[in-house]
Write an enzyme that holds these catalytic residues in place. Structure first.
Site, PDB file in Angstrom:
ATOM      1  CE1 TYR A  81      -2.024  -6.894   0.806  1.00 50.77           C
ATOM      2  CE2 TYR A  81      -3.672  -5.554   1.909  1.00 50.77           C
ATOM      3  CZ  TYR A  81      -2.530  -5.653   1.154  1.00 50.77           C
ATOM      4  OH  TYR A  81      -1.893  -4.520   0.734  1.00 50.77           O
TER       5      TYR A  81
ATOM      6  N   GLY B  93       0.800  -1.208   0.000  1.00 47.91           N
ATOM      7  CA  GLY B  93       0.000   0.000   0.000  1.00 47.91           C
ATOM      8  C   GLY B  93       0.836   1.261   0.000  1.00 47.91           C
TER       9      GLY B  93
ATOM     10  CG  ASP C 130       5.803  -4.362 -10.825  1.00 46.96           C
ATOM     11  OD1 ASP C 130       5.403  -3.184 -10.835  1.00 46.96           O
ATOM     12  OD2 ASP C 130       5.879  -5.047  -9.794  1.00 46.96           O
TER      13      ASP C 130
ATOM     14  CB  SER D 187       3.647  -3.270  -3.098  1.00 44.61           C
ATOM     15  OG  SER D 187       3.784  -1.999  -3.700  1.00 44.61           O
TER      16      SER D 187
END
Length: 361
Positions: A114, A102, A298, A192
């Site tokens: 999640y 996030g 990505d 991330s």
């Protein structure tokens, strides 16, 4: 994850600023920062994404082969406990500590995105999965997230050693965790920005490694998934040639890092570029074996691969899984995983790789 739809996003109702407060900054769809320092994280993007952000309540009765427990405390933990197979001897399971993504600024471990993945992972490995509720920037900047990850490890150690659970808000859940978890085999996992934290928390735990500091807890491995590693020198045109989604865009990345990094820091800071010149030499950083997942489409694919190369050059143990044809955090999109055969297969490959990595360490 889901492709962006600019027209649809623009059609969403605009959330008005509360009386007396002025919006001074915003990340489209995700958050607005007011002049008094408060933050509104009401989702204003495409409505079909909203179900992925709905919280899943805990349940003590088994569902799909596991139970789910919340352990309030410092920090708050969410625990997935797989059921033992009928007739099988109950044995202690490795522990996977999840550090959510996030951009250090949004999301919560209770969200469906999640839950659908980590409940599946808990049963597939099998392992006890412990999701950590992290602080959020800009209210709390780094290194607060790293400190919370280390505090989660210390809380796990405390529960493992504690003769009773009088200090836990849910003694029964703490006792179940103690009985099920083999804390000598703890694996850090994160997507991330949570992938950044896998490196940073593992390094911090390693620097404080000692017989009296962590035993019986041991960090046996790290699994950064699409970590948000970047370089200030990376050209915008180079990044824009890769995936752009409602969940991960270049503008979003820049804004989140501006909120999360220490004041005045650039993207070359060790928190976002651990293989760069501002970071300590990786040879000197105590790290466990790593499994790094890299998404082929990505935005941060190249810096992810650069990180893996730097680990190898520093003599670290590293395995790389390339998610072919996939974008950032693709496996968190339950709808794509369930409905698109290719995305579903790539998610299965990721689960299988994690299972294999844990079984070998």
């Amino acid at each position: 994850m889901a492709p962006a739809n600019a027209q649809q996003a623009q059609q969403q109702p605009q959330v008005c600023a509360p009386a007396g407060r002025k919006v001074v900054d915003a990340v489209s769809g995700w958050l607005r920062v007011f002049d008094d320092g408060t933050v509104d994280r009401t989702w204003t993007g495409p409505p079909e994404a909203l179900p992925l952000m709905q919280p899943v309540p805990p349940y003590a009765e088994p569902r799909d082969g596991h139970t789910l427990h919340d352990l309030p405390g410092e920090p708050n933990l969410r625990v997935y406990l797989p059921e033992a197979a009928e007739g099988a001897e109950r044995r202690r399971l490795p522990v996977i500590v999840q550090l959510h993504g996030g951009g250090f600024c949004i999301s919560h471990p209770s969200w469906l995105m999640y839950h659908q993945f980590y409940s599946r992972l808990a049963c597939a490995v099998p392992a006890v999965v412990v999701a950590v509720e992290l602080p959020l920037a800009p209210e709390r900047r780094l290194p607060a997230h790293i400190d919370t990850g280390v505090a989660a490890l210390r809380r796990l150690r405390s529960i493992a050693l504690q003769p009773d659970d009088s200090d836990n808000d849910d003694p029964a859940a703490a006792a179940l965790l103690r009985e099920a978890a083999d804390v000598s085999r703890v694996f850090l996992i994160g997507d991330s920005s949570g992938g950044n934290l896998v490196h940073l928390v593992a390094a911090e735990a390693g620097r404080n490694d000692g017989a009296d500091n962590w035993a019986p807890l041991r960090v046996a491995g790290g699994i950064p998934i699409h970590p948000g590693f970047v370089r200030a020198a990376r050209s915008r045109s180079e990044l824009e040639s890769k995936e752009d989604s409602v969940f991960f865009t270049l503008d979003m990345l820049d804004k989140f890092l501006a909120y999360a990094l220490p004041e005045g820091a650039t993207k070359d800071h060790p928190f976002t570029c651990p293989m760069g010149p501002q970071a300590p030499p990786l040879e000197s950083v105590p790290l466990p074996p790593m499994l790094v997942s890299v998404a082929e489409n990505d935005l941060v694919r190249d810096t992810n691969l650069e990180y893996c190369d730097a680990l190898r050059a520093a003599g670290k143990e590293v395995e790389v899984l390339v998610n072919r044809g996939m974008g950032h955090s693709f496996y968190l999109n339950k709808y794509a995983v369930d409905m698109d055969p290719v995305t579903g297969e790539r998610a299965r490959e990721l689960v299988d790789a994690i299972k294999s990595f844990v079984s070998r360490h």
